[in-house]
Motif scaffolding. Structure first.
Motif, PDB file in Angstrom:
ATOM      1  N   UNK A 128      75.026 -24.767 -61.720  1.00  0.00           N
ATOM      2  CA  UNK A 128      75.832 -25.299 -60.629  1.00  0.00           C
ATOM      3  C   UNK A 128      75.447 -26.737 -60.312  1.00  0.00           C
ATOM      4  N   UNK A 129      74.150 -27.011 -60.240  1.00  0.00           N
ATOM      5  CA  UNK A 129      73.677 -28.368 -59.938  1.00  0.00           C
ATOM      6  C   UNK A 129      74.174 -29.349 -60.997  1.00  0.00           C
ATOM      7  N   UNK A 130      74.024 -28.976 -62.263  1.00  0.00           N
ATOM      8  CA  UNK A 130      74.473 -29.877 -63.319  1.00  0.00           C
ATOM      9  C   UNK A 130      75.989 -29.977 -63.362  1.00  0.00           C
ATOM     10  N   UNK A 153      77.907 -33.459 -63.279  1.00  0.00           N
ATOM     11  CA  UNK A 153      78.901 -33.783 -64.310  1.00  0.00           C
ATOM     12  C   UNK A 153      80.298 -33.987 -63.722  1.00  0.00           C
ATOM     13  N   UNK A 154      80.409 -33.940 -62.396  1.00  0.00           N
ATOM     14  CA  UNK A 154      81.668 -34.203 -61.703  1.00  0.00           C
ATOM     15  C   UNK A 154      82.730 -33.133 -61.960  1.00  0.00           C
ATOM     16  N   UNK A 193      90.418 -42.996 -70.124  1.00  0.00           N
ATOM     17  CA  UNK A 193      90.983 -41.754 -69.604  1.00  0.00           C
ATOM     18  C   UNK A 193      89.948 -40.965 -68.804  1.00  0.00           C
ATOM     19  N   UNK A 194      88.668 -41.061 -69.171  1.00  0.00           N
ATOM     20  CA  UNK A 194      87.607 -40.312 -68.506  1.00  0.00           C
ATOM     21  C   UNK A 194      87.134 -40.971 -67.218  1.00  0.00           C
ATOM     22  N   UNK A 195      87.332 -42.276 -67.087  1.00  0.00           N
ATOM     23  CA  UNK A 195      86.722 -43.011 -65.970  1.00  0.00           C
ATOM     24  C   UNK A 195      87.725 -43.770 -65.109  1.00  0.00           C
ATOM     25  N   UNK A 239      85.896 -40.913 -56.674  1.00  0.00           N
ATOM     26  CA  UNK A 239      85.255 -39.607 -56.733  1.00  0.00           C
ATOM     27  C   UNK A 239      84.112 -39.507 -55.729  1.00  0.00           C
ATOM     28  N   UNK A 240      83.772 -38.246 -55.388  1.00  0.00           N
ATOM     29  CA  UNK A 240      82.656 -38.002 -54.470  1.00  0.00           C
ATOM     30  C   UNK A 240      81.383 -38.614 -55.051  1.00  0.00           C
ATOM     31  N   UNK A 241      80.579 -39.209 -54.174  1.00  0.00           N
ATOM     32  CA  UNK A 241      79.372 -39.896 -54.614  1.00  0.00           C
ATOM     33  C   UNK A 241      79.587 -41.386 -54.776  1.00  0.00           C
TER      34      UNK A 241
END
Length: 227
Positions: free
Chosen positions: A70-72, A76-77, A212-214, A220-222
């Protein structure tokens, strides 16, 4: 001067991403271990007197693996997977503690209510994750059904529900092990080797370009100011 400097400072802000391995195989193997051991007791492969050792398995094996996954997942968003793993890990932890502190083979109404709630809660990541990763969604959906059946047994004591929950638990263990293997091979080879049900956006994460990934990372959160 001060007002004009703000856009310049903002344009120099750098968001750093650190590559990490997929945590899904670890989380799914933890899930497989928990559901397999509990199912063994529900279908009478082991006696109800073994409930305390089963509780130790849930606490020492299942909870650490799924909580770490869960943490990872959050790092990993991937909020859908991270939320699913968090719900699973918390449920196994609570179930393990209830089983450990209760008489061997005893039912618990509190555990039953928690399991029913967890069964509903798991549909949050299933629906939020969309249809791009069918195998991942299938594992979490079967886990939801498994929790629901076990919850009904905990509340009613009907042996039919206990046996049904055990059978579903065995199916879940098999699906989770396959998913862990397929996703581990996929992550190792950087391409889909065994069927994982990726399509649309789920397939694009493997063969899409960097932009496409960024393209929306600043929202995004953070990175943004509020969650």
């Amino acid at each position: 001067m001060g007002a004009g400097a703000e856009p310049v400072a903002a344009s120099r802000t750098v968001v750093q991403l650190r590559p990490v391995a997929s945590a899904l195989p670890m989380g799914f193997l933890g899930l497989a271990g928990g559901t397999f051991v509990l199912a063994g007791m529900q279908v009478h492969w082991i006696s109800a007197e073994q409930s305390h050792p089963v509780a130790f398995v849930l606490l020492a094996f299942v909870f650490p693996l799924q909580s770490l996954a869960s943490v990872f997942g959050f790092l990993c968003r991937d909020v859908a997977v991270a939320t699913g793993m968090a719900v699973l890990s918390g449920t196994w932890l609570a179930l393990g503690l209830i089983t450990l502190t209760g008489p061997p083979g005893a039912r618990s109404g509190a555990a039953g209510l928690l399991l029913l709630l967890a069964a509903v809660a798991l549909w949050v990541p299933v629906t939020a994750g969309g249809s791009g990763r069918l195998l991942v969604a299938a594992v979490i959906a079967v886990a939801s059904v498994r929790f629901a059946a076990t919850g009904v047994y905990e509340l009613t004591g009907a042996e039919g529900w206990k046996h049904t929950a055990g059978v579903i638990g065995l199916v879940l263990a098999a699906v989770a092990v396959y998913a862990a293997f397929a996703l581990a091979v996929e992550d190792q080879h950087r391409r889909t080797v065994l069927p994982t049900g990726r399509r649309a956006a789920g397939a694009g994460v493997l063969d899409g370009d960097w932009g496409h990934q960024t393209d929306r990372i600043v929202r995004e959160a953070g990175v943004r100011r509020q969650l």
